[in-house]
Design a protein around this motif. Structure first.
Motif, short mmCIF file in Angstrom:
data_model
loop_
_atom_site.label_atom_id
_atom_site.label_comp_id
_atom_site.label_asym_id
_atom_site.label_seq_id
_atom_site.Cartn_x
_atom_site.Cartn_y
_atom_site.Cartn_z
N SER A 75 18.17 0.08 31.66
CA SER A 75 18.00 -1.25 31.07
C SER A 75 16.70 -1.27 30.27
CB SER A 75 17.92 -2.27 32.21
OG SER A 75 17.50 -3.52 31.74
N LEU A 76 16.62 -2.16 29.31
CA LEU A 76 15.34 -2.38 28.63
C LEU A 76 14.38 -3.13 29.54
CD1 LEU A 76 16.29 -3.44 24.98
CD2 LEU A 76 15.54 -1.21 25.80
N GLY A 77 14.93 -3.85 30.50
CA GLY A 77 14.12 -4.60 31.45
C GLY A 77 13.85 -3.77 32.69
N PRO A 78 13.48 -4.44 33.77
CA PRO A 78 13.09 -3.71 34.97
C PRO A 78 14.22 -2.97 35.68
CG PRO A 78 12.97 -6.07 35.34
CD PRO A 78 13.28 -5.88 33.89
N GLY A 79 15.45 -3.43 35.51
CA GLY A 79 16.55 -2.79 36.22
C GLY A 79 16.44 -3.04 37.71
N SER A 80 17.28 -2.35 38.45
CA SER A 80 17.28 -2.44 39.92
C SER A 80 16.97 -1.06 40.47
CB SER A 80 18.65 -2.88 40.43
OG SER A 80 18.94 -4.17 39.97
N PRO A 81 15.96 -0.95 41.33
CA PRO A 81 15.62 0.37 41.88
C PRO A 81 16.84 1.07 42.48
CG PRO A 81 13.94 -1.22 42.47
CD PRO A 81 15.07 -2.01 41.84
N ASN A 82 16.98 2.32 42.15
CA ASN A 82 18.09 3.15 42.61
C ASN A 82 17.78 3.65 44.02
OD1 ASN A 82 20.15 4.96 43.02
ND2 ASN A 82 19.57 6.33 41.34
N PHE A 132 4.46 0.20 18.55
CA PHE A 132 4.30 -1.25 18.58
C PHE A 132 5.54 -1.96 18.00
CE2 PHE A 132 0.18 0.79 18.20
CZ PHE A 132 -0.40 0.37 19.38
N ARG A 133 6.08 -1.42 16.94
CA ARG A 133 7.32 -1.99 16.38
C ARG A 133 8.47 -1.79 17.35
NH1 ARG A 133 8.41 -1.28 10.12
NH2 ARG A 133 9.78 -3.03 10.61
N PHE A 134 8.46 -0.66 18.06
CA PHE A 134 9.52 -0.45 19.03
C PHE A 134 9.40 -1.43 20.20
CE2 PHE A 134 11.76 1.96 22.47
CZ PHE A 134 13.03 1.86 21.91
N VAL A 135 8.19 -1.72 20.63
CA VAL A 135 7.99 -2.74 21.67
C VAL A 135 8.56 -4.08 21.18
CG1 VAL A 135 6.25 -4.13 22.91
CG2 VAL A 135 6.00 -1.64 22.78
N ASP A 136 8.25 -4.44 19.94
CA ASP A 136 8.77 -5.69 19.38
C ASP A 136 10.30 -5.67 19.32
OD1 ASP A 136 6.18 -6.65 19.02
OD2 ASP A 136 6.10 -6.06 16.90
N PHE A 137 10.86 -4.55 18.91
CA PHE A 137 12.32 -4.42 18.83
C PHE A 137 12.94 -4.58 20.22
CE2 PHE A 137 16.13 -1.52 18.37
CZ PHE A 137 16.87 -2.38 17.55
N CYS A 138 12.35 -3.96 21.22
CA CYS A 138 12.85 -4.09 22.60
C CYS A 138 12.75 -5.53 23.07
CB CYS A 138 12.09 -3.16 23.53
SG CYS A 138 12.44 -1.40 23.27
N GLU A 139 11.64 -6.19 22.74
CA GLU A 139 11.46 -7.59 23.15
C GLU A 139 12.55 -8.47 22.54
OE1 GLU A 139 8.03 -11.05 23.33
OE2 GLU A 139 7.68 -9.30 22.05
N GLN A 140 12.85 -8.26 21.26
CA GLN A 140 13.89 -9.05 20.59
C GLN A 140 15.27 -8.76 21.14
OE1 GLN A 140 13.40 -7.93 16.51
NE2 GLN A 140 11.53 -9.12 16.24
N ALA A 141 15.51 -7.52 21.54
CA ALA A 141 16.85 -7.10 21.96
C ALA A 141 17.13 -7.34 23.44
CB ALA A 141 17.05 -5.62 21.64
N LEU A 142 16.10 -7.43 24.26
CA LEU A 142 16.25 -7.51 25.71
C LEU A 142 17.18 -8.63 26.13
CD1 LEU A 142 15.33 -6.58 28.57
CD2 LEU A 142 13.46 -8.23 28.36
N GLY A 143 18.21 -8.26 26.87
CA GLY A 143 19.12 -9.23 27.45
C GLY A 143 20.11 -9.87 26.49
N THR A 144 20.18 -9.37 25.26
CA THR A 144 21.07 -9.99 24.27
C THR A 144 22.49 -9.45 24.33
OG1 THR A 144 20.49 -8.36 22.56
CG2 THR A 144 19.15 -10.40 22.67
#
Length: 190
Positions: free
Chosen positions: A24-31, A149-161
């Protein structure tokens, strides 16, 4: 783009990273199914009979493995203790996934110009060229150098969409993990 083979890192690591995991782009669930194996894994087990020349890079590998399985706090504990560009890189990825995007950028500023950036930029371009890239991801095709930094921004925009942008960011993040892990692993034993 160089192929990534889990077997290149020995049986203990291969067992932990085999398959086609797309975090996931977010935290996910620990395996939780990987927890026992991760807890047993220390530098000696990670590198088997190889001589560790750089213990910090070995800790970076351990941090990356915890992150691969979504144990963000345990990854954070390791990466925060490694005061090197690679330690800061793992730390930045962890905060990007947390998600704490400003803190992620703070750690990427400490990375500066990492040796994996050229390879990662080329890999990201190759991945992006294989799909219909949304407007927000066009920089992945046109960038001359990797811009975390642009990739961080891209991940922020895309997260959970649930969009193509999110899928693309996840694929690039997996490639980033593989390239950084390989770099740290090789650097630890050289």
């Amino acid at each position: 783009m160089q192929p990534f083979h889990s077997q290149d890192y020995g049986p203990a690591v291969a067992a932990l990273i085999e398959g086609d995991r797309l975090n996931s782009l977010g935290p996910g669930s620990p395996n939780q199914s990987a927890l026992v194996a991760l807890e047993k894994l220390d530098q000696a087990h990670l590198f088997r009979d190889q001589v560790i020349g750089d213990p910090d890079m070995a800790d970076c590998c351990l941090s990356g493995l915890w992150l691969w399985h979504d144990f963000l706090d345990l990854s954070h504990n390791l990466s925060q203790a490694v005061d090197t560009p690679s330690g800061s890189y793992w730390h930045g990825i962890m905060h990007r996934r947390e998600p704490d995007f400003p803190n992620s950028k703070y750690w990427f500023r400490r990375v500066d110009d990492h040796p994996i950036f050229p390879m990662l930029g080329a890999a990201a371009k190759q991945i992006a060229n294989a799909v219909d890239v949304p407007q927000a991801g066009q920089f992945l095709i046109t960038q001359e150098t990797w811009d975390p930094f642009r990739f961080v921004d891209f991940c922020e925009q895309a997260l959970g969409t649930g969009t193509e942008s999110e899928q693309l960011a996840r694929q690039i993040a997996r490639q980033e993990w593989q390239i950084l892990f390989s770099y740290c692993y090789q650097s630890a034993v050289q």
